[in-house]
Structures are given as structure tokens and as C-alpha cells.
Design an enzyme around this catalytic site. Structure first.
Site, PDB file in Angstrom:
ATOM      1  N   LYS A  52       0.835  -1.201   0.000  1.00  0.00           N
ATOM      2  CA  LYS A  52       0.000   0.000   0.000  1.00  0.00           C
ATOM      3  C   LYS A  52       0.873   1.256   0.000  1.00  0.00           C
ATOM      4  O   LYS A  52       0.602   2.208  -0.724  1.00  0.00           O
ATOM      5  CB  LYS A  52      -0.954  -0.022   1.211  1.00  0.00           C
ATOM      6  CG  LYS A  52      -2.057  -1.062   1.026  1.00  0.00           C
ATOM      7  CD  LYS A  52      -2.862  -1.342   2.279  1.00  0.00           C
ATOM      8  CE  LYS A  52      -3.754  -2.557   2.030  1.00  0.00           C
ATOM      9  NZ  LYS A  52      -4.491  -2.996   3.218  1.00  0.00           N
ATOM     10  N   GLN A  96      -4.907  -1.723   9.290  1.00  0.00           N
ATOM     11  CA  GLN A  96      -4.703  -3.043   8.674  1.00  0.00           C
ATOM     12  C   GLN A  96      -5.321  -4.124   9.565  1.00  0.00           C
ATOM     13  O   GLN A  96      -5.005  -4.218  10.749  1.00  0.00           O
ATOM     14  CB  GLN A  96      -3.189  -3.290   8.474  1.00  0.00           C
ATOM     15  CG  GLN A  96      -2.863  -4.578   7.749  1.00  0.00           C
ATOM     16  CD  GLN A  96      -3.386  -4.624   6.318  1.00  0.00           C
ATOM     17  OE1 GLN A  96      -3.302  -3.655   5.574  1.00  0.00           O
ATOM     18  NE2 GLN A  96      -3.961  -5.756   5.939  1.00  0.00           N
ATOM     19  N   ASP A 119     -11.190   2.197   3.299  1.00  0.00           N
ATOM     20  CA  ASP A 119     -11.460   0.760   3.102  1.00  0.00           C
ATOM     21  C   ASP A 119     -12.944   0.504   2.821  1.00  0.00           C
ATOM     22  O   ASP A 119     -13.315  -0.583   2.373  1.00  0.00           O
ATOM     23  CB  ASP A 119     -11.056  -0.030   4.361  1.00  0.00           C
ATOM     24  CG  ASP A 119      -9.680  -0.668   4.237  1.00  0.00           C
ATOM     25  OD1 ASP A 119      -9.256  -0.933   3.097  1.00  0.00           O
ATOM     26  OD2 ASP A 119      -9.047  -0.920   5.282  1.00  0.00           O
TER      27      ASP A 119
END
Ligand code: NAD
Length: 279
Positions: A52, A96, A119
Site C-alpha cells: 500500500k 490493517q 477501506d
């Protein structure tokens, strides 16, 4: 022989488009910042986080890395997320997953401001998606829609079957296919006569989490098959939820693993980051 849906190429194309947009924003004095929080040092999570960060760097997005000890408390993590929510120079926040067991993931997701939830996991964004309002969309299913669209595979009026009903893949996938006017069925671990249902599909999306589970007995001849799964097989080679070798000559188009859905997830995350500057 099936057409290969090339996720690597399509994701590169998307990243190039985003790079261009980011450079225009920079000329207007706007810089996008993504905060990435990792708790603990799980090797798989570290790989995802590194990928990422690299994607951000490539596109021109500033990334802030927060690497927290496995022992960090829920309260400390909540506090960090709240601080980032309040910072005007931070546009996207990504925690995460998975988190260690002593931290309530749902609480952390709910703590992220919906406007920074790149997300697309916050209940507000999930709800907005469901009623067709603008929202951050979970990256993997959003990537599948892009794969289909950019491969000129129309969804409207098609029988679409999704295997899997997880919150991050199966359910949003079904909602997105419905938005594109597909006729959508969701299958899951309690579905009876699974093969009969999946054989109806013109477009079959498989997100089941079981290596090479779907063989040609599950698939109508000429169908389009999208394989979301990622696993290592007995020879340590990457494979999907679909038995690619068994299915490939039976379908009209298919995503390979690797090089199919996987690269799209990160491109769609970058897309959400670029959109976050306008919220
Ligand atoms: P999950 O384990 O949360 O969900 C799996 C779903 O499959 C469940 O809803 C379950 O009901 C269903 N299922 C399980 N066994 C079944 C059976 N025998 N018959 C019918 N349905 C069954 O998994 P997930 O997070 O949705 O991920 C699915 C797969 O996609 C995994 O392999 C995961 O690694 C992969 N994944 C890939 C990406 C990517 O970027 N490519 C992103 C997320 C997940």
C-alpha cells in the site's frame, strides 16, 4: 479457450489515471495523505502494508505509517484514530486487519470517520452503498466491477452468482452487481444444491476462501468466472478458490491467480484515497 481478464494490466491502467489526477491536484496545491496503522508484525499484514505504501508513493500520495506494538491497548488505538480523524491534513485512514484479539475490530472501524474510511468498512459507508448513495466502497468488490467493465463484459440483465457472504467481499459484491442491474444470487456455506445454483450464472464471482474449490461441475459453459481467492497450494504456488486448469477451457473469460482480482484491490484503495480529498 477462455479470454484471460488481465487484472495486472487493468490495475496499472487505473494507477496511471490516478497518478495523472494526483498531479493535477498537486498543481492546485492539494496533497492527499493516507494514514496507515499496523498493529503487531504479522508477516502477511506487513506485506500488504508495504504494498500500500509503495502504491501511494507511485501515485504521489503521502503516506504516514503508524507501526504499533502488538500490546497496544484498544483505548490507545481509539485515541490515535480520533487524532487522525481531527487532522485536516489527513484524508484517509486505514487500519490493517486483522487486529489482535484484545482489540474490538468493529469498534475501531466505527471510530474511523466515514469521510476518511478509505477501506469502505464503516457501517455508514456500507449503508450508503446499500441504498445507492455515494460512499467509499470496499476495494476488492469495487475492483471486480472495474475488471468486468474495462473488459467490456456487461452485467445488466445477467444472472450473477456470488459464492461467499463476507462483509468485505461477498455482500458488497452482490450489492454492486445489483446496482449494475444484474440478477443477483448469493450462495454461502448453508446453500443447498450449490452446483445447481452456480450453474445458472452468466457471471460467477467466487469468494469462498477454499483453494481450488470450484471445478467445472459448478460452472455453466461459456460463463465468466471471477476468482477472488488467494492461497498457496501444496507446491507453494499461488492459486485461487477456482480450479483454474479444470475450468479454463469451459468458460468464456476468467481471472487468473495471481494477476486477476489481487492487483485490483490496491488500485481501488488508491482510487478511494484520491476521492477522499473531496470529502
Ligand atoms: P470469508 O472466510 O470471510 O468468507 C467466506 C464465505 O464463503 C463465507 O461467507 C461462507 O459462507 C462461504 N463459504 C464457505 N464455505 C462454503 C461452501 N462450502 N459453500 C458455499 N459457501 C461457502 O472470506 P473473504 O474474506 O470473503 O475472502 C474470500 C477469499 O478471498 C479468501 O480466499 C481471501 O483470501 C480472498 N480475498 C482476496 C482479496 C484480494 O484482494 N484478492 C481480498 C479479500 C479476500
Amino acid at each position: 479457450m477462455a479470454r484471460l481478464i488481465d487484472g495486472k494490466q487493468i490495475s496499472t491502467q487505473i494507477k496511471e489515471e490516478l497518478k495523472e489526477k494526483v498531479s493535477v491536484l498537486k498543481q492546485q496545491g492539494k496533497e492527499i495523505t493516507l494514514a496507515v496503522i499496523q498493529v503487531g508484525a504479522d508477516p502477511a499484514s506487513s506485506v500488504y502494508v508495504r504494498n500500500k505504501k509503495n502504491a501511494c508513493e507511485y501515485i504521489g500520495i503521502r503516506s504516514l505509517a503508524y507501526e504499533l506494538e502488538e500490546t497496544v491497548t484498544e483505548e490507545e488505538l481509539v485515541r490515535l484514530v480520533e487524532e487522525l480523524n481531527d487532522r485536516e491534513d489527513v484524508h484517509g485512514i486505514l487500519v490493517q486487519l486483522p487486529l489482535p484479539k484484545h482489540i474490538n475490530e468493529d469498534l475501531i472501524i466505527k471510530t474511523i470517520s466515514p469521510k476518511k474510511d478509505v477501506d469502505g468498512f464503516h457501517p455508514m459507508n456500507v449503508g450508503a452503498l446499500t441504498i445507492g448513495q455515494p460512499s467509499f466502497v470496499s476495494c476488492t468488490p469495487a475492483g471486480v466491477i472495474q475488471l468486468l467493465k474495462r473488459s467490456d463484459i456487461s452485467i445488466e440483465g445477467k444472472e450473477c452468482v456470488v459464492i461467499g457472504r463476507s462483509n468485505i467481499v461477498g455482500k458488497p459484491m452482490a450489492t454492486l452487481l445489483l446496482q449494475e442491474n444484474g440478477t443477483v444470487t448469493i450462495c454461502h456455506s448453508r446453500t443447498k444444491n450449490l452446483k445447481e445454483v452456480t450453474k445458472r450464472a452468466d457471471i460467477l464471482v467466487v469468494a469462498i476462501g477454499k483453494p481450488k474449490f470450484v471445478t467445472k461441475e459448478f460452472v455453466k459453459e461459456g460463463a465468466v468466472v471471477i476468482d477472488v481467492g488467494i492461497h498457496r497450494d501444496e507446491n507453494n504456488k499461488l492459486c485461487g478458490d477456482v480450479d483454474y486448469e479444470d475450468v479454463v477451457d469451459h468458460v468464456s473469460a476468467i481471472t487468473p491467480v495471481p494477476g486477476g482480482v489481487g492487483p485490483m484491490t490496491i488500485s481501488m484503495l488508491m482510487n478511494n484515497c484520491v476521492e477522499s480529498i473531496n470529502l
